[in-house]
Write an enzyme that holds these catalytic residues in place. Structure first.
Site, mmCIF file in Angstrom:
data_model
loop_
_atom_site.group_PDB
_atom_site.id
_atom_site.type_symbol
_atom_site.label_atom_id
_atom_site.label_comp_id
_atom_site.label_asym_id
_atom_site.label_seq_id
_atom_site.Cartn_x
_atom_site.Cartn_y
_atom_site.Cartn_z
ATOM 1 C CG HIS A 147 19.108 13.780 3.799
ATOM 2 N ND1 HIS A 147 19.419 14.106 2.506
ATOM 3 C CD2 HIS A 147 18.203 12.767 3.716
ATOM 4 C CE1 HIS A 147 18.749 13.318 1.672
ATOM 5 N NE2 HIS A 147 18.002 12.502 2.385
ATOM 6 C CD GLU A 195 7.436 14.475 1.826
ATOM 7 O OE1 GLU A 195 8.148 13.481 2.060
ATOM 8 O OE2 GLU A 195 7.229 14.902 0.663
ATOM 9 C CB ALA A 223 13.175 18.087 9.862
ATOM 10 C CG PHE A 242 12.224 14.934 2.911
ATOM 11 C CD1 PHE A 242 13.275 15.622 2.295
ATOM 12 C CD2 PHE A 242 12.376 13.582 3.128
ATOM 13 C CE1 PHE A 242 14.439 14.966 1.912
ATOM 14 C CE2 PHE A 242 13.533 12.907 2.749
ATOM 15 C CZ PHE A 242 14.567 13.601 2.134
ATOM 16 C CB ILE A 243 8.544 19.425 6.952
ATOM 17 C CG1 ILE A 243 7.141 19.520 7.556
ATOM 18 C CG2 ILE A 243 9.305 20.727 7.126
ATOM 19 C CD1 ILE A 243 7.131 19.688 9.065
#
Length: 661
Positions: free
Chosen positions: A465, A398, A422, A424-425
């Site tokens: 998730h 990322e 989102a 994993f941002i």
């Protein structure tokens, strides 16, 4: 000291010596100013000058340099305006950042210098982006990124090296291994014999050099550039020593006197002077003194002028105007005669297709977005239409992809980065809030970067998730945050985000992708971001919400309409810029406000709305401001549990409580 790889004339040798001497003499003066309390902090590069001067002298003016704390020589080698440079170091108004950031935290695009931030290794992925731009355009330049030995423990170091290797980028990574990360010695930083050993693990070239020998540095960098332009990145470990503390206040008490004495004998200036004497280019101390006087005469009057320069004055409007570049919706087109029914996911895809077809400078990066088409199949078939150069699979990273986007944007590309989810941002948080959001305020040109982030619960995907992290970014000025609720907004707001010259976070609700449909125009219609919309007119209560909350609000508004209670629904559409004027007008009419959000209650976006309403609409309210949020727990996996987690489960109860007040 090795022989120079290319013979030097007497004049060339003396010129190189003066270039090596200049940063040393400036630094010695800066240390005096520090003791006189005329500067606040200094990160000394004394003893390391051969690396910066050697690298810059081996590269061309077109090659990018990405310096760190101790690379004054890079700036002097590029003949940066000394007055502005000194004003920057002194925090004066005429500095490159006008007092907005410190010392070497700045860049000069016309000099191909990209400044650092305090978060070590954060500009290394930026070098990848600059190098990718060179490769895509066949421009023939390389990017040289610097870091210290301590920064090699950071994740962005590893992501940058891996990405450069996988994409075969024309980039050179230079580790200035000076023995210490602040006070931590190298043996406590890493267990491998040498840091260059890490190059083999990533499949790139590596070389260990004597960083105090300028000829060794120049030779290694010239060879590395030739390889880089063939798609073979190189990691250079330059062994050196930090003669002073991490910064002056920390001192060197943790270093033995014997080690300092040992390294003083290897001082790059001393060694170069010995070479000059050996080659009969100079004959003794008198000539050295004359050369020092010549260098001092070059910079001292400029430094004295900078010392007398004006301090910055605070102008709030001017400071705030630096956050965003003006938006001119100049490509606005009339609506097409054609319309078609689209799903939410189709609208996203439609906008991406339109910009990719019309503008070559757009490209996409993300995990599994090429042949696989992305986990939500938004980009299915794109790689066949637009090619692998523009639809780029990244490794599972990322921060590396987001940093790469910065480098691409600096070179005029308009990167679109897809976060697979989102959630994993968070792994790229540093790049978003420290590099991207603050860039233009500090010194950068506008960064046209769009970050797409599928978010939201309701699909039984569990704690990692299903999050809605849009509120995390609201307190970081310099970012636009868009959360569409309808198919039409997904289409037109994404297109608007893509053509906006500023960085935009675009959150797409996963549950909406294939669950809603709408007939929309077959041409994207741009608008300036930051305008809320009244979805439904009412007189009894205002529900202020966005994203999935709009659908929850419509559902309950239909129920209350049967009881002759009319609910006004305000869709924020953008969390930044926030259209509070529309919210204020609605609440002023209905005199009741229910703030509905999918994220958990604490520090969610509606906490900010609640504060603003309390401050500015208190006299117009007939009841307390009420929030309806999801619970302050992680998002559960089981649909039976998730249903009770979500705010929708408490919406009727909260609305009844508000209406009964």
């Amino acid at each position: 000291m090795i022989r120079p790889d290319q013979p030097l004339t007497k004049q060339q040798a003396l010129t190189l010596y003066k270039k090596l001497l200049l940063p040393r003499r400036i630094e010695e003066r800066m240390l005096m100013l520090l003791r006189q309390n005329k500067i606040s902090k200094w990160f000394s590069g004394i003893g390391q000058e051969a690396i910066a001067v050697g690298v810059a002298s081996a590269l061309s003016e077109d090659d990018y340099l990405l310096p760190m704390h101790r690379n004054l020589g890079l700036f002097t080698m590029r003949q940066v305006n000394l007055y502005k440079l000194f004003c920057q170091l002194l925090g004066k108004a005429d500095g490159f950042t006008g007092g907005r950031d410190r010392s070497f935290h700045f860049g000069i695009p016309e000099k191909r210098i990209v400044g650092m931030i305090s978060h070590l290794a954060a500009t290394m992925p930026v070098a990848d982006g600059l190098a990718l731009a060179s490769k895509l355009r066949d421009s023939g330049y390389v990017a040289a990124s610097f870091c210290g030995d301590g920064a090699t423990s950071e994740g962005e170091f590893h992501e940058a090296l891996n990405l450069a290797a996988v994409w075969k980028l024309p980039v050179i990574f230079v580790i200035e291994n000076n023995g210490y990360g602040l006070s931590t010695p190298t043996e406590e930083q890493y267990a491998c014999k040498d840091l260059v050993d890490r190059a083999w693990g990533y499949g790139i070239g590596g070389v260990k050099i004597d960083g105090n020998d300028i000829f060794s540095v120049r030779d290694a960098v010239r060879k590395a550039k030739k390889l880089a332009l063939k798609g073979q990145p190189t990691l250079i470990e330059a062994k050196t020593f930090r003669m002073r503390g991490h910064e002056e206040a920390s001192g060197t008490f943790y270093v033995s006197e014997d080690k300092i004495k040992e390294w003083k004998k290897k001082d790059p200036l001393l060694r170069f002077e010995q070479w000059l004497l050996h080659e009969d280019i100079i004959s003794g101390s008198d000539e050295r003194t004359d050369l020092q006087a010549e260098v001092d005469e070059y910079f001292m009057p400029v430094l004295e002028r900078a010392l007398e320069a004006e301090e910055p004055e605070f102008d709030r409007r001017q400071q705030e105007q630096r956050l965003f570049a003006p938006v001119a919706v100049h490509d606005k087109q009339p609506e097409s005669e054609n319309v078609s029914e689209k799903r939410f996911v189709d609208a996203i895809r439609f906008s991406l297709e339109q910009v990719l077809e019309k503008h070559e400078e757009y490209l996409m990066m993300g995990q599994d977005i090429a042949e696989y088409g992305g986990v939500f199949k938004v980009t299915e078939g794109f790689v066949n239409r637009f090619g692998k150069e523009r639809i780029r699979n990244t490794p599972i990273i990322e921060a590396g992809a987001l940093g790469c986007a910065v480098g691409l944007a600096l070179e005029g590309f308009k990167p679109i980065v897809e976060m697979q989810f989102a959630d994993f941002i968070s792994c790229g948080f540093n790049q978003v809030v420290n590099n991207i959001s603050k860039g233009q305020y500090r010194w950068m040109p506008p960064l046209n970067i769009t970050i797409r982030a599928p978010h939201g619960a309701g699909v039984g995907a569990g704690p990692y998730h299903s999050q809605s992290p849009e509120g995390w970014f609201m307190q970081h000025p310099g970012l636009k945050i868009v959360v569409p609720a309808t198919v039409e907004d997904a289409q037109h707001l994404l297109y608007s985000a893509l053509i906006d010259p500023n960085p935009v976070l675009f959150f797409e609700h996963k549950k909406l992708y294939r669950s809603i449909r709408q007939v929309t125009n077959d041409r994207c219609i741009p608008e300036e971001l930051g305008n809320a919309r009244i979805h439904r007119r009412g007189s009894d209560v205002s529900i202020i919400t966005y994203g999935m909350g709009v659908h929850w609000a419509h559902s309950i508004a239909d129920q209350y309409h049967k009881r002759e209670i009319e609910i006004e629904i305000v869709d924020l559409r953008c969390l930044a810029p926030l259209d509070f004027a529309t919210v204020k007008e609605s609440v002023g009419k209905t005199n009741r406000a229910l703030l509905l959000q999918e994220p958990s209650a604490t520090l969610g976006p509606m906490s900010e709305l609640s504060s603003l309403l309390g401050e500015q609409c208190f006299e117009q309210l007939d009841a307390p401001i009420m929030r309806c949020s999801s619970l302050d727990i992680p998002v559960p996996f089981s649909p039976a549990l998730e249903k009770h987690y979500l705010a929708e489960n408490r919406l009727k109860e909260t609305l009844d409580q508000l209406l009964a007040y």
